[in-house]
Design a protein around this motif. Sequence first.
Motif, PDB file in Angstrom:
ATOM      1  N   ALA A  66       0.845  -1.205   0.000  1.00 57.80           N
ATOM      2  CA  ALA A  66       0.000   0.000   0.000  1.00 57.80           C
ATOM      3  C   ALA A  66       0.876   1.249   0.000  1.00 57.80           C
ATOM      4  O   ALA A  66       0.599   2.219  -0.713  1.00 57.80           O
ATOM      5  N   VAL A  67       1.949   1.230   0.773  1.00 59.02           N
ATOM      6  CA  VAL A  67       2.810   2.412   0.898  1.00 59.02           C
ATOM      7  C   VAL A  67       3.599   2.654  -0.397  1.00 59.02           C
ATOM      8  O   VAL A  67       3.556   3.730  -0.984  1.00 59.02           O
ATOM      9  N   ASN A  68       4.296   1.642  -0.858  1.00 56.32           N
ATOM     10  CA  ASN A  68       5.202   1.874  -1.994  1.00 56.32           C
ATOM     11  C   ASN A  68       4.433   2.123  -3.286  1.00 56.32           C
ATOM     12  O   ASN A  68       4.927   2.815  -4.172  1.00 56.32           O
ATOM     13  N   TRP A  69       3.212   1.572  -3.367  1.00 56.25           N
ATOM     14  CA  TRP A  69       2.412   1.777  -4.576  1.00 56.25           C
ATOM     15  C   TRP A  69       1.778   3.178  -4.608  1.00 56.25           C
ATOM     16  O   TRP A  69       1.089   3.520  -5.542  1.00 56.25           O
ATOM     17  N   LEU A  70       2.054   3.986  -3.588  1.00 52.90           N
ATOM     18  CA  LEU A  70       1.665   5.402  -3.647  1.00 52.90           C
ATOM     19  C   LEU A  70       2.573   6.178  -4.597  1.00 52.90           C
ATOM     20  O   LEU A  70       2.256   7.290  -5.013  1.00 52.90           O
ATOM     21  N   LEU A  71       3.746   5.607  -4.896  1.00 54.94           N
ATOM     22  CA  LEU A  71       4.655   6.279  -5.832  1.00 54.94           C
ATOM     23  C   LEU A  71       4.108   6.149  -7.248  1.00 54.94           C
ATOM     24  O   LEU A  71       3.633   5.085  -7.640  1.00 54.94           O
ATOM     25  N   PRO A  72       4.173   7.225  -8.026  1.00 60.50           N
ATOM     26  CA  PRO A  72       3.597   7.187  -9.370  1.00 60.50           C
ATOM     27  C   PRO A  72       4.498   6.461 -10.362  1.00 60.50           C
ATOM     28  O   PRO A  72       5.718   6.619 -10.327  1.00 60.50           O
ATOM     29  N   GLY A  73       3.885   5.676 -11.243  1.00 61.24           N
ATOM     30  CA  GLY A  73       4.640   4.918 -12.244  1.00 61.24           C
ATOM     31  C   GLY A  73       5.275   5.800 -13.294  1.00 61.24           C
ATOM     32  O   GLY A  73       6.148   5.356 -14.042  1.00 61.24           O
ATOM     33  N   THR A  74       4.877   7.062 -13.345  1.00 63.82           N
ATOM     34  CA  THR A  74       5.423   7.952 -14.374  1.00 63.82           C
ATOM     35  C   THR A  74       6.795   8.502 -14.003  1.00 63.82           C
ATOM     36  O   THR A  74       7.472   9.076 -14.846  1.00 63.82           O
ATOM     37  N   SER A  75       7.213   8.361 -12.754  1.00 64.42           N
ATOM     38  CA  SER A  75       8.559   8.827 -12.392  1.00 64.42           C
ATOM     39  C   SER A  75       9.588   7.847 -12.921  1.00 64.42           C
ATOM     40  O   SER A  75       9.387   6.635 -12.841  1.00 64.42           O
ATOM     41  N   SER A  76      10.695   8.373 -13.435  1.00 67.44           N
ATOM     42  CA  SER A  76      11.762   7.485 -13.891  1.00 67.44           C
ATOM     43  C   SER A  76      12.516   6.943 -12.677  1.00 67.44           C
ATOM     44  O   SER A  76      12.400   7.499 -11.570  1.00 67.44           O
ATOM     45  N   VAL A  77      13.282   5.897 -12.894  1.00 63.11           N
ATOM     46  CA  VAL A  77      14.087   5.318 -11.821  1.00 63.11           C
ATOM     47  C   VAL A  77      15.040   6.374 -11.246  1.00 63.11           C
ATOM     48  O   VAL A  77      15.240   6.466 -10.038  1.00 63.11           O
ATOM     49  N   LEU A  78      15.574   7.209 -12.138  1.00 65.94           N
ATOM     50  CA  LEU A  78      16.529   8.226 -11.688  1.00 65.94           C
ATOM     51  C   LEU A  78      15.830   9.298 -10.858  1.00 65.94           C
ATOM     52  O   LEU A  78      16.391   9.819  -9.882  1.00 65.94           O
ATOM     53  N   GLU A  79      14.595   9.610 -11.215  1.00 67.84           N
ATOM     54  CA  GLU A  79      13.832  10.575 -10.406  1.00 67.84           C
ATOM     55  C   GLU A  79      13.571  10.010  -9.009  1.00 67.84           C
ATOM     56  O   GLU A  79      13.693  10.715  -7.999  1.00 67.84           O
ATOM     57  N   THR A  80      13.220   8.749  -8.957  1.00 72.40           N
ATOM     58  CA  THR A  80      13.002   8.114  -7.651  1.00 72.40           C
ATOM     59  C   THR A  80      14.315   8.055  -6.869  1.00 72.40           C
ATOM     60  O   THR A  80      14.336   8.255  -5.648  1.00 72.40           O
ATOM     61  N   THR A  81      15.405   7.826  -7.568  1.00 72.14           N
ATOM     62  CA  THR A  81      16.721   7.798  -6.932  1.00 72.14           C
ATOM     63  C   THR A  81      17.033   9.138  -6.263  1.00 72.14           C
ATOM     64  O   THR A  81      17.510   9.187  -5.122  1.00 72.14           O
ATOM     65  N   ILE A  82      16.752  10.220  -6.975  1.00 75.33           N
ATOM     66  CA  ILE A  82      17.009  11.562  -6.415  1.00 75.33           C
ATOM     67  C   ILE A  82      16.146  11.772  -5.173  1.00 75.33           C
ATOM     68  O   ILE A  82      16.603  12.311  -4.165  1.00 75.33           O
ATOM     69  N   ALA A  83      14.913  11.273  -5.215  1.00 75.52           N
ATOM     70  CA  ALA A  83      14.043  11.361  -4.039  1.00 75.52           C
ATOM     71  C   ALA A  83      14.602  10.514  -2.881  1.00 75.52           C
ATOM     72  O   ALA A  83      14.536  10.911  -1.715  1.00 75.52           O
ATOM     73  N   TYR A  84      15.162   9.358  -3.187  1.00 78.46           N
ATOM     74  CA  TYR A  84      15.777   8.516  -2.141  1.00 78.46           C
ATOM     75  C   TYR A  84      16.910   9.274  -1.445  1.00 78.46           C
ATOM     76  O   TYR A  84      17.059   9.214  -0.228  1.00 78.46           O
ATOM     77  N   GLU A  85      17.722   9.981  -2.219  1.00 75.39           N
ATOM     78  CA  GLU A  85      18.845  10.711  -1.605  1.00 75.39           C
ATOM     79  C   GLU A  85      18.343  11.938  -0.844  1.00 75.39           C
ATOM     80  O   GLU A  85      18.931  12.321   0.164  1.00 75.39           O
TER      81      GLU A  85
END
Length: 399
Positions: free
Chosen positions: A84-103
């Motif tokens: 439920a939590v992780n699927w709140l992230l949108p599929g339209t973000s690229s892996v690199l965009e998610t990476t920047i959010a992780y940092e």
Amino acid sequence: MAFDPLQQRGIPLDEQLRDWRELNVTPIDPDHADPYTRCRIITMNGIETEAILFSHQLARHCPDLELKQQLARVRFVEAQQQKAVNWLLPGTSSVLETTIAYEQVAVDLTAWVARMEPDSYLKQAYQFGVLEDFDHLYRYANLYEMIEHRKAEKIVDGLTEVMPGRPTYLHHRDPLDNVRQPYDRSVTEPLSRLHALTVMAAEQQTMNFYMNVGPACMEPIARQLYQEIAMVEEEHVTHYESLVDPGESWWEMLLNHEYNECYLYYSFMETESDPKVKNIWELHLNMELEHLRLAADLFRRFDGREPDQVLAPALPPPVTFEPNKAYIRELLATQIDCTTLGTGYVKEAHERFTRMQEAVMNGEKPASERVIDDNRAISGREYRLETEGPHPAGLQLSS
Ligand SMILES: [Fe+2]
Ligand SMILES: [Fe+2]
Ligand SMILES: [Fe+2]
Ligand SMILES: [Fe+2]
């Protein structure tokens, strides 16, 4: 009024199961969501992942069938929570965009924890680590501009600055120097246990993420940068996990895990700006209260102690995502040139450090340096987001 999770009633375990429809959450809007909502989602994904992995480890050491069955029932709920939590992230973000959010998570979560940590040795460990993830953010932001032709300010939204930290190539230390001294469980503040678990879980999910998505990149520089930073995240997991007293029993560890889940869901419920996401934090808090009650029963039964002997009488102030720019700048000005020696910190490059550097670099520039050179060559300058003035350690933007 202080919130004491041990005194609250949660949702009975039998009523915690959700069908596919309920798990099919609506993702946040990739362009208009609060960046700190995304940070909270990523943090809770790391916490739930740790809850699942910890429960598996405990089950593998548990010979009692009935106990194993109870662990399996709670773990199933943790696994649904993670979805439920992780699927709140949108599929339209690229892996690199998610990476920047992780940092961004690593920077602003670790900085908050460092600011709040009462123990000076533990505080130093967070201050040391945050300058490294801060540098990762800068390296990935340059990769992002170079290969996706977009700017990281779209993602971090001016809340977190982007500029060099302790340069990534200097993070490659001898593994021996990544192991810290643990806190002492008999005297430590309850808050310190929660901090260590939180940052350990966050770093662990970052490590897992990079080690899996890195080879899915096509560009050689991207593959190499993920590989290099994934190795640093391994160092970070070693660094943070070694802060936890290994003398805690399995039941004490379980109790701490469930308590920390309550603490973080409560924190995020209190600070969330998106009402739909806030509802999820509240629902999950009510599930965790019951997990905590079950863990407290096991702790009493097998450790013969009362939970309030190790837990705080009430929850500490909520973990808050907020800008930490001045704090990070102060650390940049004073601690950028630190490294570790044994369980402590030094400012000079010692022999074991130099040997490790030579072994992994072998006279060549690593990807974390080349990505900046390459972006300078393509974009005419490197990418930075310095909202509060020039770099505090004198690492000026060269033209
Ligand atoms: Fe959970
Ligand atoms: Fe990082
Ligand atoms: Fe990290
Ligand atoms: Fe839980």
